[in-house]
Design a protein around this motif. Structure first.
Motif, PDB file in Angstrom:
ATOM      1  N   LYS A  58      -6.038   0.396  -2.905  1.00 44.85           N
ATOM      2  CA  LYS A  58      -6.039  -1.385  -2.248  1.00 44.85           C
ATOM      3  C   LYS A  58      -4.488  -1.606  -2.337  1.00 44.85           C
ATOM      4  O   LYS A  58      -3.808  -1.473  -3.548  1.00 44.85           O
ATOM      5  N   HIS A  59      -3.626  -1.786  -1.134  1.00 43.81           N
ATOM      6  CA  HIS A  59      -2.548  -2.390  -1.162  1.00 43.81           C
ATOM      7  C   HIS A  59      -2.265  -3.860  -0.559  1.00 43.81           C
ATOM      8  O   HIS A  59      -3.070  -3.869   0.486  1.00 43.81           O
ATOM      9  N   THR A  60      -1.943  -4.825  -1.438  1.00 36.46           N
ATOM     10  CA  THR A  60      -1.627  -6.157  -0.705  1.00 36.46           C
ATOM     11  C   THR A  60      -0.409  -6.029   0.134  1.00 36.46           C
ATOM     12  O   THR A  60       0.552  -5.556  -0.196  1.00 36.46           O
ATOM     13  N   ILE A  61      -0.454  -6.346   1.339  1.00 35.79           N
ATOM     14  CA  ILE A  61       0.768  -6.201   2.236  1.00 35.79           C
ATOM     15  C   ILE A  61       1.442  -7.623   2.302  1.00 35.79           C
ATOM     16  O   ILE A  61       0.663  -8.428   2.773  1.00 35.79           O
ATOM     17  N   GLY A  62       2.525  -7.481   1.939  1.00 31.63           N
ATOM     18  CA  GLY A  62       3.336  -8.795   1.906  1.00 31.63           C
ATOM     19  C   GLY A  62       3.799  -9.118   3.409  1.00 31.63           C
ATOM     20  O   GLY A  62       4.466  -8.251   4.133  1.00 31.63           O
ATOM     21  N   ASP A  63       3.503 -10.268   3.932  1.00 32.87           N
ATOM     22  CA  ASP A  63       3.699 -10.640   4.938  1.00 32.87           C
ATOM     23  C   ASP A  63       5.319 -11.131   5.311  1.00 32.87           C
ATOM     24  O   ASP A  63       5.622 -11.998   4.524  1.00 32.87           O
TER      25      ASP A  63
END
Length: 344
Positions: A115-120
């Motif tokens: 799981k990666h959180t994609i920084g907007d």
């Protein structure tokens, strides 16, 4: 040799190294990866793969990751690389899931979920639904009423990047103001002063939407004012002066400051007016005058004698032809000019 090994480990940690558990599987949160993480970059390096294991890249929760990733791996190899084939785009990814998920799966074995959180990145400006918008409002709408609500849409996914601030670029029309609705991220244009078609028939101004990163869009707003039938006719002057020689009938020889004329107070409608004589002072001369109903031209129908009267006041009325309740009045001061009766 030891120094070389340490460097390799540090390099792997930089791009993101991990191990595979083909027996029990794993679930690893790899933190925040900011966009735009470019195509060709390595997202993860897998080491210490058993020669007996076989790895495949599979979707998890949604298939969007399969559009971004490829697994560089040869069966029997001890390492594998997960590489981007498309630059990360949080706006697209977050349309399908709350994060970037995938699985490195052991064939016939367990799933190793990532799981990666994609920084907007704030890379999308707010966008109005159209570049210009025009509409008509009645001049009778009440002050404070909203005449237009509009929303500029920002395709960034983070709540902060979506915050939009609105303003009207100079010159700002003094009859309209702007308020913002934080819940809907929209703005409302409201009337701040009464409209008057006779003064201003058309407004044109530019609405600006700006996000917290100063990305902007503009929309031209044009408002046409509709004239309503709410004003009485009017004369240009409250007093006119006219003259006619005694013992003569017909039109006045001279009228100042100009010909007598009334017009509808609602310039945009400009309904026809009709004229009538209401009062003659002294009233015994009422029958000495008549007025053309359409043109407003006054005529003397019975000759006047200066020895009897030198000035007469004639009060005339103009009424809106389709609404007799709407009227205006003016006074015509008539001077009777002396003629040498002895020579005649």
């Amino acid at each position: 040799m030891a120094l070389f090994t340490v460097v390799i480990i540090l390099a792997c940690l930089h791009v993101g190294s991990a191990y595979i558990d083909c027996v029990h599987g794993s679930y690893i949160y790899r933190g925040i990866t900011d966009e735009p993480y470019e195509r060709g970059n390595i997202l993860e390096t897998i080491t210490d793969i058993s020669p007996d294991d076989r790895l495949v890249l599979e979707p998890y929760l949604c298939a969007i990751a399969m559009e971004y990733l490829e697994l560089d791996y040869t069966a029997g190899s001890s390492t594998a690389t997960l590489r981007l084939i498309k630059s990360l785009d949080a706006d697209e990814i977050m349309m399908y899931a709350d994060a970037f998920y995938y699985s490195i799966t052991c064939v016939g074995g367990a799933k190793n979920i990532r799981k990666h959180t994609i920084g907007d990145l704030n890379d999308n400006p707010p966008v109005f639904p159209t570049k210009s918008y025009g509409f008509t409002v009645s001049e009778e709408i009440p002050v404070g009423k909203t005449v237009l609500s509009v929303t500029a849409t920002d395709n960034d996914v983070s709540a902060l990047s979506k915050v939009t601030l609105y303003s009207i670029l100079p010159p700002v029309p003094e009859d309209f103001g702007l308020s913002e609705d934080a819940q809907t991220n929209s703005c409302n244009i409201k009337l701040t002063k009464p409209l008057n078609y006779n003064k201003i028939q058309h407004y044109k101004f530019t609405l600006l939407a700006r996000d917290v990163g100063s990305l902007t869009d503009t929309m031209i707003v044009e408002i046409a004012v509709k004239d309503e039938d709410n004003l009485n006719p009017y004369f240009n002057h409250g007093l006119y002066k006219a003259s006619i020689k005694e013992n003569q009938v017909g039109h006045f020889s001279h009228i100042t400051p100009e010909a007598i004329k009334a017009q509808d107070g609602d310039k945009g409608i400009n309904t026809s007016v009709v004229y009538s004589l209401t009062t003659v002072i002294p009233n015994q001369y009422q029958n000495n005058f008549e007025i053309d109903r359409k043109s407003g031209v006054i005529s003397v129908t019975k000759a006047l004698d200066r020895e009897e009267i030198e000035q007469i006041s004639v009060i005339i009325q103009a009424a809106q032809e389709n609404d007799a309740r709407k009227t205006a009045e003016t006074v015509v001061m008539v001077t009777i000019e002396d003629v040498n009766d002895i020579l005649q």
